[in-house]
Design a protein around this motif. Structure first.
Motif, short mmCIF file in Angstrom:
data_model
loop_
_atom_site.label_atom_id
_atom_site.label_comp_id
_atom_site.label_asym_id
_atom_site.label_seq_id
_atom_site.Cartn_x
_atom_site.Cartn_y
_atom_site.Cartn_z
N GLU A 175 -4.60 2.58 1.43
CA GLU A 175 -4.25 2.25 2.82
C GLU A 175 -3.44 0.96 2.89
OE1 GLU A 175 -6.49 0.93 6.98
OE2 GLU A 175 -7.66 1.62 5.27
N VAL A 176 -3.84 -0.05 2.10
CA VAL A 176 -3.13 -1.33 2.10
C VAL A 176 -1.75 -1.16 1.47
CG1 VAL A 176 -3.13 -3.68 1.18
CG2 VAL A 176 -5.24 -2.70 2.11
N SER A 177 -1.70 -0.43 0.35
CA SER A 177 -0.42 -0.19 -0.31
C SER A 177 0.55 0.53 0.61
CB SER A 177 -0.65 0.64 -1.58
OG SER A 177 0.57 1.05 -2.13
N GLN A 178 0.09 1.53 1.32
CA GLN A 178 0.95 2.28 2.23
C GLN A 178 1.39 1.43 3.41
OE1 GLN A 178 -1.57 5.63 3.01
NE2 GLN A 178 -1.37 6.40 0.92
N ARG A 179 0.53 0.50 3.81
CA ARG A 179 0.90 -0.43 4.88
C ARG A 179 2.08 -1.31 4.44
NH1 ARG A 179 -4.09 -3.86 6.13
NH2 ARG A 179 -4.90 -1.83 6.80
N VAL A 180 2.01 -1.79 3.19
CA VAL A 180 3.12 -2.58 2.66
C VAL A 180 4.38 -1.74 2.56
CG1 VAL A 180 3.95 -3.81 0.61
CG2 VAL A 180 1.59 -4.15 1.38
#
Length: 246
Positions: free
Chosen positions: A79-84
């Motif tokens: 989720e964090v990676s996709q946010r970046v």
């Protein structure tokens, strides 16, 4: 001011005594301190921060994100990676340092495995400037050297770079595409190879200059954002027909 965020694992920095000796306040703070200027405003985030320091609010207030990671690449939530990734596609610059070639956001943006060959030995690295007109290479000269670094070698499993700025040569004979640019959506990406935690690489003035140049290059543009979903009216008809042949 270019709002820049330096993200670091802060893992080796806390647990490895050699890394602690090289970077008493952490690699992320060493990089951040070298960047701060009248043009660059710097914030720092680490893995242990809430949401790993990469909340929607933090990313929305970041023009360029610098990322150093190694041992905990797989521990960053998808989720964090996709946010970046979404923020890069929307215009945020992204600078991946050293072993961040395996960071989830970088791999997602490249669409490949991003693997390479390596040798953990303290040998000289010479970084050749192969595009002296590129703004990331400004002030560097023909090349610069790091007396001790880890070797990265080809094949480097990335897409063909949009621009190749640096190529590294190592004492063992290998070469490596060590300074590569890419564009994804509205965002600009720079991968820069040096920075193994066992060596004081981020104290080097040339390395600091390259990263600073990269921040200025990767900042978002002020161009009008395209509206891809606009219901546009038809083009105006031609005032007179085009004559192809007299």
């Amino acid at each position: 001011m270019i709002r820049t965020r330096v993200w670091g694992e802060n893992f080796h920095d806390r647990l490895n005594h050699i890394c602690q000796r090289n970077y008493p306040t952490g690699m992320h703070n060493c990089i951040a301190d070298a960047l701060r200027s009248d043009e660059i405003e710097v914030s720092v985030s680490i893995f242990e921060d809430p949401e790993h320091g990469l909340s929607e609010e933090n990313l929305n207030n970041t023009d360029v994100l610098i990322w150093w990671s190694h041992s905990r690449n797989e521990d960053v939530p998808d989720e964090v990676s996709q946010r970046v990734q979404r923020r890069v596609l929307d215009g945020m610059g992204f600078i991946a340092l050293h072993s961040a070639h395996l960071a989830k956001p970088f791999r997602n943006l490249m669409g490949t495995g991003c693997g390479l060959t390596w040798r953990e030995a303290n040998e000289k690295e010479r970084l050749w400037v192969v595009d002296p007109t590129h703004p990331i290479a400004e002030g560097i000269g023909r090349y610069f050297e790091l007396e001790e670094e880890e070797m990265y070698g080809e094949h480097f499993d990335i897409p063909a770079p949009d621009e190749l700025v640096f190529i590294s040569w190592f004492e063992g004979g290998e070469v490596f595409r060590s300074g590569c640019t890419f564009k994804r959506g509205r965002g600009k990406i720079f991968y820069f190879r040096p920075g193994h935690e066992m060596y004081p690489t981020y104290h080097d003035k040339n390395v600091q200059r390259v990263i600073s140049n990269a921040v200025k290059w990767a900042k978002p543009t002020s161009n009008e954002r395209p509206n891809y979903w606009a219901n546009v009216p038809p083009m105006e008809p031609l005032k007179k027909p085009i004559t192809v042949f007299e």
